[in-house]
Design an enzyme around this catalytic site. Structure first.
Site, PDB file in Angstrom:
ATOM      1  CD  GLU A  54      -2.795   0.883   2.596  1.00 54.42           C
ATOM      2  OE1 GLU A  54      -2.630  -0.068   3.380  1.00 54.42           O
ATOM      3  OE2 GLU A  54      -3.762   1.675   2.674  1.00 54.42           O
ATOM      4  CG  ASN A 201      -9.262  -2.054   1.699  1.00 52.20           C
ATOM      5  OD1 ASN A 201      -8.839  -3.197   1.842  1.00 52.20           O
ATOM      6  ND2 ASN A 201      -9.098  -1.122   2.630  1.00 52.20           N
ATOM      7  CD  GLU A 202      -9.780  -3.172   6.353  1.00 53.36           C
ATOM      8  OE1 GLU A 202      -9.765  -2.132   7.027  1.00 53.36           O
ATOM      9  OE2 GLU A 202      -9.057  -4.159   6.598  1.00 53.36           O
ATOM     10  CE1 TYR A 268      -2.812  -6.567   8.597  1.00 53.10           C
ATOM     11  CE2 TYR A 268      -5.131  -5.963   8.449  1.00 53.10           C
ATOM     12  CZ  TYR A 268      -3.848  -5.964   7.921  1.00 53.10           C
ATOM     13  OH  TYR A 268      -3.620  -5.354   6.705  1.00 53.10           O
ATOM     14  CD  GLU A 322      -5.682  -4.997   3.967  1.00 49.68           C
ATOM     15  OE1 GLU A 322      -5.539  -4.674   5.162  1.00 49.68           O
ATOM     16  OE2 GLU A 322      -6.145  -4.228   3.105  1.00 49.68           O
ATOM     17  CD  GLN A 371       0.602  -2.518   3.644  1.00 51.75           C
ATOM     18  OE1 GLN A 371       1.305  -1.792   2.968  1.00 51.75           O
ATOM     19  NE2 GLN A 371      -0.574  -2.136   4.123  1.00 51.75           N
TER      20      GLN A 371
HETATM   21  O1  AHR Z   1      -2.605  -2.878   6.182  1.00 47.43           O
HETATM   22  C1  AHR Z   1      -2.911  -1.715   6.878  1.00 47.43           C
HETATM   23  C2  AHR Z   1      -4.405  -1.405   6.860  1.00 47.43           C
HETATM   24  O2  AHR Z   1      -5.104  -2.402   7.525  1.00 47.43           O
HETATM   25  C3  AHR Z   1      -5.053  -1.361   5.498  1.00 47.43           C
HETATM   26  O3  AHR Z   1      -4.897  -0.136   4.877  1.00 47.43           O
HETATM   27  C4  AHR Z   1      -6.489  -1.601   5.813  1.00 47.43           C
HETATM   28  O4  AHR Z   1      -7.179  -2.215   4.760  1.00 47.43           O
HETATM   29  C5  AHR Z   1      -6.435  -2.453   7.070  1.00 47.43           C
HETATM   30  O5  AHR Z   1      -7.269  -2.003   8.064  1.00 47.43           O
END
Ligand code: AHR
Length: 519
Positions: A54, A201-202, A268, A322, A371
């Site tokens: 990103e 995205n999101e 995450y 992600e 990332q």
């Molecule tokens: O990867 C960092 C952020 O995490 C991304 O921009 C977003 O999609 C997610 O919340």
């Protein structure tokens, strides 16, 4: 394929002495695998080993992009040390430009003469000024240099249907049209082939705070105009759920499932018990982080069950676009840049996550770790001209043997790693057979204190020879630095041998091992 996971020693004993040595090994780690080497119908899509990059912190700028005038060796502005390193992992696909950035990115700001490109504020990530010097042409050049597939995420949150539709036309249309002509004026005669297009995205969060019902309608509007031109067949990926939000998956599958090729999922697994810098680890943090990493199996199963209801033939892919660990930033660095170190614990996070994606190869067709460079669970860290490879990088390189191989069904009887009243299995694994008939088994020993003895019965194949590689380290927080770039790196693994029925191995504490068995 259903992977049966039997994690308690008591149950193992109750199974009637399938593995008698377990009976006298209650205090050590005793683990049995059965791998069905004569089976395997699902292919492990190489895109499970994909990446996400990103416009965030130093991922694109300084990470990939140094500009053509840099003293750092580059081709058309793209640094060559990182290209060479990522090619060694056989990077298959790269998602860009975000993330949250995608839903405020206007692609036309990133084409044409760089000095004429307008700037913008990167409001999500540090409020820095984005000069748009890395845009569509530069990204697609990067993918060509990496020899990987591009995956472009479009702007739904603050963009228009026309803007996304024109982006697809600009990139992929071969004939005469306003956008294809503009592309030619900007120096690219031939269209690119771009299969993967994300529609937002999101959008439940930074991409517009939408309800699933509202987003499903928006998805259908935007996706209608994401066209396939010529032989470029687009593959449309809808924004998926955050972690355990199964209602999002339910509504998207119900209302828009017929119009998508893939549905995303973001997960995450945070940091340790509390969020701290990556290298501040005690054993509770170690355990807690790996337990959270293993949770992705439940998420894939839960979202997968809903997808099965609407799509029993599994035509729609789950795209985990992600995932990864999220520690506090390294002390003294910009909190908006998400720069973190990467330890042997992160290598285990990668190892177990990739094993779980492999095991769900029937539904999971792509995953993109967050990332690639200098941000979150990165493969590569850079400091001006210097570059180091992280423990996570080494796992991706070691696991590349699974790309496009046949997933082999397996059963695991693992002893437990206990922490107070909680437990997780010591051993996590997946196995595959490649086109040459070699069997690869990736094994993680999550226990930081004890080696794990593994005895494997290989059904339907005879193990004639075995060799392996191991990634391990002395401390919970072992990591690579610019001063000591090779503290954590793979080594030859010798603690394995073939047996009459398969093989045995002794996995060192806190290790990732990849074995190659030739029948
Ligand atoms: O990867 C960092 C952020 O995490 C991304 O921009 C977003 O999609 C997610 O919340």
């Amino acid at each position: 394929m259903k992977l049966q996971r039997i994690q308690s020693l008591a149950l193992l004993v109750a199974l009637g002495g399938i593995f008698p040595s377990a009976l006298h090994a209650a205090e050590s780690t005793v683990n049995k695998l059965v791998i069905h080497a004569d089976q395997g119908k699902e292919t492990i899509d190489r895109n499970i080993y994909g990446h996400f990059s990103e416009h965030l912190g130093r991922c694109i700028y300084e990470g990939f992009w140094v500009g053509a005038n840099s003293e750092i060796k580059n081709v058309r502005g793209i640094r060559q040390d990182v290209v060479a390193a990522l090619k060694k992992t056989k990077i298959p696909v790269l998602r860009w430009p975000g993330g949250c950035f995608a839903d405020e990115y206007h692609w036309k700001d990133g084409i044409g003469k760089p000095s004429k490109r307008p700037t913008m504020i990167n409001t999500h990530w540090g409020g820095v000024t984005e000069n748009n010097h890395f845009g569509t042409h530069e990204f697609l050049d990067l993918c060509e240099q990496l020899e990987c597939e591009p995956y472009i995420c479009g702007n739904v949150g603050s963009g228009t249907v026309q803007e996304l539709s024109q982006w697809v036309e600009y990139v992929t249309f071969d004939g005469v049209s306003p956008m294809a002509d503009l592309r030619r004026q900007n120096g690219r005669k031939e269209p690119w082939r771009v299969k993967y297009w994300g529609v937002g995205n999101e959008n439940w969060g930074c991409g517009g705070h939408m309800t699933p019902e509202f987003y499903a309608d928006q998805y259908k509007r935007f996706a209608t105009y994401v066209r396939s031109y010529g032989s470029n067949r687009v593959y449309k990926i809808a924004c998926g759920a955050n972690t355990g939000d199964t209602n999002w998956t339910e509504v998207l599958m119900r209302d828009a499932g017929k119009r998508m090729n893939g549905l995303a999922l973001h997960y995450y697994c945070g940091s340790g018990k509390t969020r701290k810098p990556a290298t501040e680890i005690n054993e509770e943090d170690w355990f807690s982080q790996l337990k959270k990493a293993l949770h992705i199996e439940e998420l894939v199963a839960a979202h997968g069950a809903i997808m099965d209801k609407y799509d029993p033939k599994k035509n729609i892919a789950m795209i985990v676009d992600e995932w990864g660990a999220w520690h506090s930033v390294e002390p003294g660095t910009n909190p908006g840049f998400l720069y973190q170190q990467n330890t042997i614990r992160d290598a285990l996070v990668a190892g177990v996550s990739l094993n779980i994606f492999n095991q769900h190869a029937d539904r999971v067709k792509m995953a993109n770790i967050a990332q690639t460079i200098n941000v979150l669970q990165a493969m590569i860290l850079t400091d001006k001209a210097k570059m180091i490879l992280t423990p996570t990088y080494h796992v991706f390189e070691m696991y590349s043997v699974h790309h496009d191989a046949k997933l082999l069904p397996a059963e695991v009887q693992s002893s437990d790693y206990l922490m107070g009243a909680e437990k997780i299995p010591n051993v996590n694994m997946s196995a595959s057979r490649d086109a040459e008939g070699r069997i690869h088994v990736s094994l993680c020993n999550l226990n930081p204190n004890q080696p794990a003895e593994v005895a494997c019965e290989l059904q339907g194949a005879k193990a004639n020879s075995i060799k392996g590689r191991v990634l391990t380290a002395p401390e919970l927080a072992s990591h690579n630095t610019f001063e000591q770039p090779d503290s954590v790196k793979p080594a030859e693994f010798k603690a394995c041998q073939t047996t009459a029925s398969g093989f045995t191995a002794t996995l060192p504490a806190k290790s990732v091992v990849v074995l190659e068995i030739s029948p």
